[in-house]
Design an enzyme around this catalytic site. Structure first.
Site, PDB file in Angstrom:
ATOM      1  N   ARG A  74       0.828  -1.211   0.000  1.00  0.00           N
ATOM      2  CA  ARG A  74       0.000   0.000   0.000  1.00  0.00           C
ATOM      3  C   ARG A  74       0.866   1.267   0.000  1.00  0.00           C
ATOM      4  NH1 ARG A  74      -5.280  -1.067   0.128  1.00  0.00           N
ATOM      5  NH2 ARG A  74      -6.046  -2.930   1.172  1.00  0.00           N
ATOM      6  N   GLY A 110      -6.719  -0.125  -7.174  1.00  0.00           N
ATOM      7  CA  GLY A 110      -8.000   0.501  -6.848  1.00  0.00           C
ATOM      8  C   GLY A 110      -7.870   2.022  -6.804  1.00  0.00           C
ATOM      9  N   GLY A 111      -8.761   2.652  -6.033  1.00  0.00           N
ATOM     10  CA  GLY A 111      -8.814   4.114  -5.990  1.00  0.00           C
ATOM     11  C   GLY A 111      -7.498   4.759  -5.576  1.00  0.00           C
ATOM     12  N   GLY A 112      -6.851   4.211  -4.548  1.00  0.00           N
ATOM     13  CA  GLY A 112      -5.583   4.772  -4.058  1.00  0.00           C
ATOM     14  C   GLY A 112      -4.508   4.684  -5.130  1.00  0.00           C
ATOM     15  N   THR A 133     -10.350  -3.944  -7.772  1.00  0.00           N
ATOM     16  CA  THR A 133     -10.639  -3.958  -6.334  1.00  0.00           C
ATOM     17  C   THR A 133     -11.933  -4.729  -6.105  1.00  0.00           C
ATOM     18  OG1 THR A 133     -11.437  -2.693  -4.435  1.00  0.00           O
ATOM     19  CG2 THR A 133     -11.595  -1.587  -6.526  1.00  0.00           C
ATOM     20  N   ILE A 134     -11.967  -5.457  -5.003  1.00  0.00           N
ATOM     21  CA  ILE A 134     -13.204  -6.176  -4.671  1.00  0.00           C
ATOM     22  C   ILE A 134     -14.282  -5.185  -4.228  1.00  0.00           C
ATOM     23  CG2 ILE A 134     -11.976  -8.278  -4.003  1.00  0.00           C
ATOM     24  CD1 ILE A 134     -12.725  -7.502  -1.047  1.00  0.00           C
ATOM     25  N   ASP A 135     -13.901  -3.927  -3.949  1.00  0.00           N
ATOM     26  CA  ASP A 135     -14.861  -2.946  -3.426  1.00  0.00           C
ATOM     27  C   ASP A 135     -15.739  -2.347  -4.529  1.00  0.00           C
ATOM     28  OD1 ASP A 135     -13.473  -3.408  -1.105  1.00  0.00           O
ATOM     29  OD2 ASP A 135     -12.233  -1.606  -1.275  1.00  0.00           O
ATOM     30  N   ARG A 296     -10.931 -12.045  -0.692  1.00  0.00           N
ATOM     31  CA  ARG A 296      -9.922 -11.615  -1.667  1.00  0.00           C
ATOM     32  C   ARG A 296      -9.045 -12.755  -2.157  1.00  0.00           C
ATOM     33  NH1 ARG A 296      -7.423  -6.495   1.167  1.00  0.00           N
ATOM     34  NH2 ARG A 296      -5.498  -7.658   0.879  1.00  0.00           N
TER      35      ARG A 296
HETATM   36  O1  F6P Z   1      -9.717  -2.469  -0.803  1.00  0.00           O
HETATM   37  C1  F6P Z   1      -9.844  -3.834  -0.647  1.00  0.00           C
HETATM   38  C2  F6P Z   1     -10.016  -4.193   0.794  1.00  0.00           C
HETATM   39  O2  F6P Z   1     -10.118  -5.593   0.876  1.00  0.00           O
HETATM   40  C3  F6P Z   1     -11.186  -3.528   1.493  1.00  0.00           C
HETATM   41  O3  F6P Z   1     -12.410  -4.146   1.235  1.00  0.00           O
HETATM   42  C4  F6P Z   1     -10.749  -3.616   2.927  1.00  0.00           C
HETATM   43  O4  F6P Z   1     -11.324  -2.603   3.717  1.00  0.00           O
HETATM   44  C5  F6P Z   1      -9.258  -3.435   2.843  1.00  0.00           C
HETATM   45  O5  F6P Z   1      -8.880  -3.800   1.530  1.00  0.00           O
HETATM   46  C6  F6P Z   1      -8.469  -4.271   3.818  1.00  0.00           C
HETATM   47  O6  F6P Z   1      -7.139  -3.912   3.705  1.00  0.00           O
HETATM   48  P1  F6P Z   1      -5.928  -4.765   4.254  1.00  0.00           P
HETATM   49  O7  F6P Z   1      -5.811  -6.001   3.421  1.00  0.00           O
HETATM   50  O8  F6P Z   1      -4.773  -3.860   4.086  1.00  0.00           O
HETATM   51  O9  F6P Z   1      -6.265  -5.103   5.671  1.00  0.00           O
END
Ligand code: F6P
Length: 369
Positions: A74, A110-112, A133-135, A296
């Site tokens: 990230r 995704g968005g970021g 993204t799954i979102d 995921r």
């Molecule tokens: O953006 C995808 C996502 O799975 C979101 O649904 C969730 O809030 C986030 O990533 C979880 O992030 P991490 O895997 O860094 O805990």
């Protein structure tokens, strides 16, 4: 001289990433004679100049594999943790791009990631992106890859919870991912026949949910399934945060996002707290299932394989044309390039007047309002 393109995957991993890498690599190589190199672990790999050659052998046998063969992180170019400090490493990335004589860089995320990619485009790099993204919350595209797979997994969970909830006459709450938006919860709730669906876009009233469950009990239905998006909040918490932000004169055109940031501490206990409240108000035994990263993991669905392949192949065609600064997007039945500056304008929330919200209401599904 060899024509070289870089690629990286950034943000939370998503089923379909490898299918997209494969489609991009194969099309660029077979059709246009480019060579693809893949930076490891997102923008960090670009900063550290760590990459692998994505030759034919590396691109074989990855279509069905979950995750990303490149690794992800990230990390953001302009806010990168390095040696205990957070530094702007944009310059190092630009240098490595030129050192490798890249003609362009393709960023899957995704968005970021779209924002970070746009940042590098503004720093002068030739950038293309794909929405993953799954979102399903990326602006500018009808759908992102990874969403369909996560939806199938979440729906299967709702299906499976029915029999155990029914056997024990319980309320079972299933928390889905989705970050700050409700697409995954809404569609999994509808597909799985949930009795209550709670979304971040519609702050909920716990009393209304308890009422809906008790009405079901009176009708002889002895169990209830609640699907709650991880970003959903009760009206009480939402209104308090909103009021606070108003008195602080927060200048923000995205109030929902500002409120969500404000209630972050509530979100860490959200679903467990909701279960306690509902158990108290309905007198029914209540259990919680938090699906988490299961959504995921693993192989992409057929739909996501097709989508990733189509987006990837089309991206390669645009790259060969020399079109830069775009995200490849799904619009109806077409795949079209959308300028990155349009993509980075915010999040794609579920609109309140979305047809599925209306259908759920009409069918008597409780939305907590
Ligand atoms: O953006 C995808 C996502 O799975 C979101 O649904 C969730 O809030 C986030 O990533 C979880 O992030 P991490 O895997 O860094 O805990």
């Amino acid at each position: 001289m060899e024509k070289l393109i870089g690629i990286l995957t950034s943000g939370g991993d998503t089923p379909g990433l490898n299918a997209a890498i494969r489609a991009i690599g194969k099309t660029l190589n077979h059709r246009y004679g480019y060579t693809l190199i893949g930076f490891n672990d997102g923008f960090r790999g670009l900063m550290e100049n760590r990459f692998i050659h994505l030759n034919d052998e590396r691109l074989s046998n990855i279509l069905t594999a979950g995750g990303t063969i490149l690794g992800s992180s990230r990390d953001k170019p302009n806010k990168m943790p390095v040696g205990g400090k957070t530094l702007d490493m944009t310059e190092a990335m630009v240098e490595n791009y030129h050192k490798n004589h890249l003609s362009g860089l393709i960023c899957l995320g995704g968005g970021g990631t779209q924002k970070n990619a746009y940042h590098l485009a503004k720093a002068g790099l030739n950038i293309m992106t794909l929405p993953k993204t799954i979102d399903n919350d990326v602006v500018g595209t009808d759908v992102t890859f990874g969403f369909d797979t996560a939806l199938s997994i979440a729906t299967e969970a709702v299906d499976r919870l029915h029999s155990t909830a029914s056997s024990h006459h319980r309320v079972i709450i299933l928390e889905t991912m989705g970050h700050r938006v409700g697409w995954l919860a809404l569609e999994a709730g509808v597909a799985g026949g949930a009795d209550v669906i709670l979304l971040p876009e519609l702050p909920f009233d716990e009393g209304k949910i308890a009422e809906a469950i008790m009405t079901r009990t009176k009708q002889g239905k002895r169990f209830s399934i609640v699907v709650v998006a991880e970003g959903a909040v009760p009206q009480s918490v939402f209104n308090k945060a909103k009021k606070q932000l108003e008195t602080m004169n927060v200048e923000n055109d995205d109030m929902l996002k500002a409120i969500q940031n404000q209630v972050e501490s509530y979100l860490s206990v959200r679903t467990v707290r909701l279960a306690e409240v509902l158990e108290k108000q309905t007198g029914k035994e209540t259990r919680v299932t938090i699906l988490g990263h299961v959504q995921r993991g693993g192989t992409p669905s057929a739909r996501d394989r097709v989508l990733s392949t189509a987006l990837g192949a089309r991206c390669a065609q645009e790259v060969a044309k020399g079109a830069w600064g775009y995200m490849m997007s799904v619009r109806g039945t077409e795949i079209v390039p959308v300028p990155l500056e349009e993509v980075v304008t915010g999040k794609k929330y579920v609109p309140e007047d979305h047809y599925l919200i209306q259908s759920a209401r009409d069918m008597g599904i409780c939305l907590g309002i």
